[in-house]
Design a protein around this motif. Sequence first.
Motif, short mmCIF file in Angstrom:
data_model
loop_
_atom_site.label_atom_id
_atom_site.label_comp_id
_atom_site.label_asym_id
_atom_site.label_seq_id
_atom_site.Cartn_x
_atom_site.Cartn_y
_atom_site.Cartn_z
N THR A 1 0.82 -1.21 0.00
CA THR A 1 0.00 0.00 0.00
C THR A 1 0.85 1.26 0.00
OG1 THR A 1 -1.77 -1.16 1.19
CG2 THR A 1 -1.80 1.25 1.25
N PHE A 2 1.93 1.26 0.78
CA PHE A 2 2.75 2.46 0.92
C PHE A 2 3.97 2.45 0.00
CE2 PHE A 2 0.39 2.39 4.90
CZ PHE A 2 -0.03 3.71 4.97
N VAL B 1 2.77 2.31 16.28
CA VAL B 1 2.09 1.09 16.73
C VAL B 1 0.64 1.40 17.11
CG1 VAL B 1 2.07 -0.75 18.45
CG2 VAL B 1 4.25 0.05 17.50
N ARG B 2 0.44 2.48 17.86
CA ARG B 2 -0.92 2.83 18.26
C ARG B 2 -1.76 3.23 17.07
NH1 ARG B 2 -2.47 7.01 23.18
NH2 ARG B 2 -4.68 6.43 23.31
N THR B 3 -1.16 3.93 16.11
CA THR B 3 -1.89 4.29 14.89
C THR B 3 -2.30 3.05 14.11
OG1 THR B 3 -0.72 6.40 14.71
CG2 THR B 3 -1.72 5.53 12.70
N LEU B 4 -1.40 2.05 14.10
CA LEU B 4 -1.71 0.82 13.39
C LEU B 4 -2.93 0.13 13.97
CD1 LEU B 4 -0.90 -1.39 11.32
CD2 LEU B 4 0.55 -2.36 13.10
N PHE B 5 -2.97 0.00 15.31
CA PHE B 5 -4.04 -0.77 15.94
C PHE B 5 -5.30 0.05 16.18
CE2 PHE B 5 -0.35 -3.38 17.01
CZ PHE B 5 -0.82 -4.64 16.71
N LYS B 6 -5.17 1.36 16.29
CA LYS B 6 -6.34 2.20 16.57
C LYS B 6 -6.97 2.81 15.32
CE LYS B 6 -6.28 1.90 21.11
NZ LYS B 6 -7.41 1.31 21.87
N ILE B 7 -6.19 2.96 14.27
CA ILE B 7 -6.70 3.61 13.05
C ILE B 7 -6.75 2.63 11.88
CG2 ILE B 7 -6.39 5.50 11.42
CD1 ILE B 7 -7.08 6.42 14.22
N ASP C 1 -7.85 6.60 3.99
CA ASP C 1 -7.53 8.02 3.89
C ASP C 1 -6.20 8.25 4.61
OD1 ASP C 1 -7.39 10.73 3.75
OD2 ASP C 1 -9.36 11.12 4.65
N LYS C 2 -5.15 8.50 3.84
CA LYS C 2 -3.81 8.66 4.44
C LYS C 2 -3.74 9.85 5.38
CE LYS C 2 -2.26 5.32 1.76
NZ LYS C 2 -3.41 5.11 0.88
N SER C 3 -4.63 10.84 5.20
CA SER C 3 -4.60 12.00 6.09
C SER C 3 -4.95 11.61 7.53
CB SER C 3 -5.57 13.08 5.59
OG SER C 3 -6.91 12.60 5.60
N LEU C 4 -5.75 10.57 7.71
CA LEU C 4 -6.06 10.11 9.06
C LEU C 4 -4.82 9.57 9.76
CD1 LEU C 4 -9.44 8.24 8.40
CD2 LEU C 4 -9.12 10.52 9.38
N LEU C 5 -3.98 8.89 9.02
CA LEU C 5 -2.73 8.38 9.60
C LEU C 5 -1.79 9.52 9.96
CD1 LEU C 5 -2.07 5.41 7.13
CD2 LEU C 5 -3.54 5.48 9.13
N GLU C 6 -1.71 10.52 9.07
CA GLU C 6 -0.85 11.67 9.35
C GLU C 6 -1.35 12.42 10.57
OE1 GLU C 6 -0.85 13.91 5.79
OE2 GLU C 6 0.22 12.39 4.60
#
Length: 301
Positions: free
Chosen positions: A95-96, A211-217, A196-201
């Motif tokens: 994906t990235f 890690v938290r972004t991976l499991f929470k988002i 939506d990549k902006s959510l990750l940013e």
Amino acid sequence: MEQSWKQSKAVFAAALVPPLFWLVLFFLVPLAIIWAYSFGHNDGLTDIAITGTFKNYARAIEPLYLKIFIKSAWVAAIVTGLCLVIGFPVALAITFASDQAKTWLLLLIMLPFWTNLLIRTYALIAVLRTEGYVNMGLEWLWEGGGTIAALLGLQPLGDFQPLELLHNNFAVILGLIYVHLPFMVLPLYAALDRLDKSLLEASLDLGAGHVRTLFKIVVPLALSGIASGVLITFIPALGAYLTPDLLGGPDSQMIANVIERQFKRANDWPFGAAMSFLLMYMTFIAIAIHAVLSRKTPEAR
């Protein structure tokens, strides 16, 4: 306008009737015949009397066969879980990746589909057998370690004992992962690519960490792809026949191998049909669970 709509319906019907006829004649009718056989018994060597009996289903859930059903489901669950653990990072990396790299990575994922399953399984046998490439590599390392030990004046390592990597449960699980991993990666990639990549940013900017972004988002937003990947991996793994037959031993047979023996060796078609439809009912349950989970995903809401 009305005449045009009627003409469109006629074209639609003309396009629908041939595949529908094919589906009914060559799929639904044979399936209905096998379903009817499951309520019958052998009447001589070649005839089957359909009497409406449930004895075949009662026999199929006896402890001996129920144990094989449970073991097959357990092996399929292990294979699905390992495919998810391996496939999720792979799908995330695709994906990235850059557009050019993404094309080549997807090609590598699709490449196994261009080779016959039987050939891929025999290739795996060549890797895992006693004189296979894995044991050859380990033997080379062992001999190298023995040479170093002799140069240092240490106790010699002795003869190399090859690992038993074939004709056991390990070989079956490894073979099923090897075969079904692309079925997990592709739906995961399809779901992750729509994120939506902006959510990750935004999550990283707010200090959530990777890690938290991976499991929470990422994981919650990719639940639809995870559910689809689990479904289309678990169902074929549950009904796998060729891989357990070639890579497994006497204690590694799955329910599809038992069904095959009923049809081809035992000549007990009614019992084999009953076991086949019990397997199909398990598949329907898995599809129903997938439908329920899909409604609970963030995308469905």
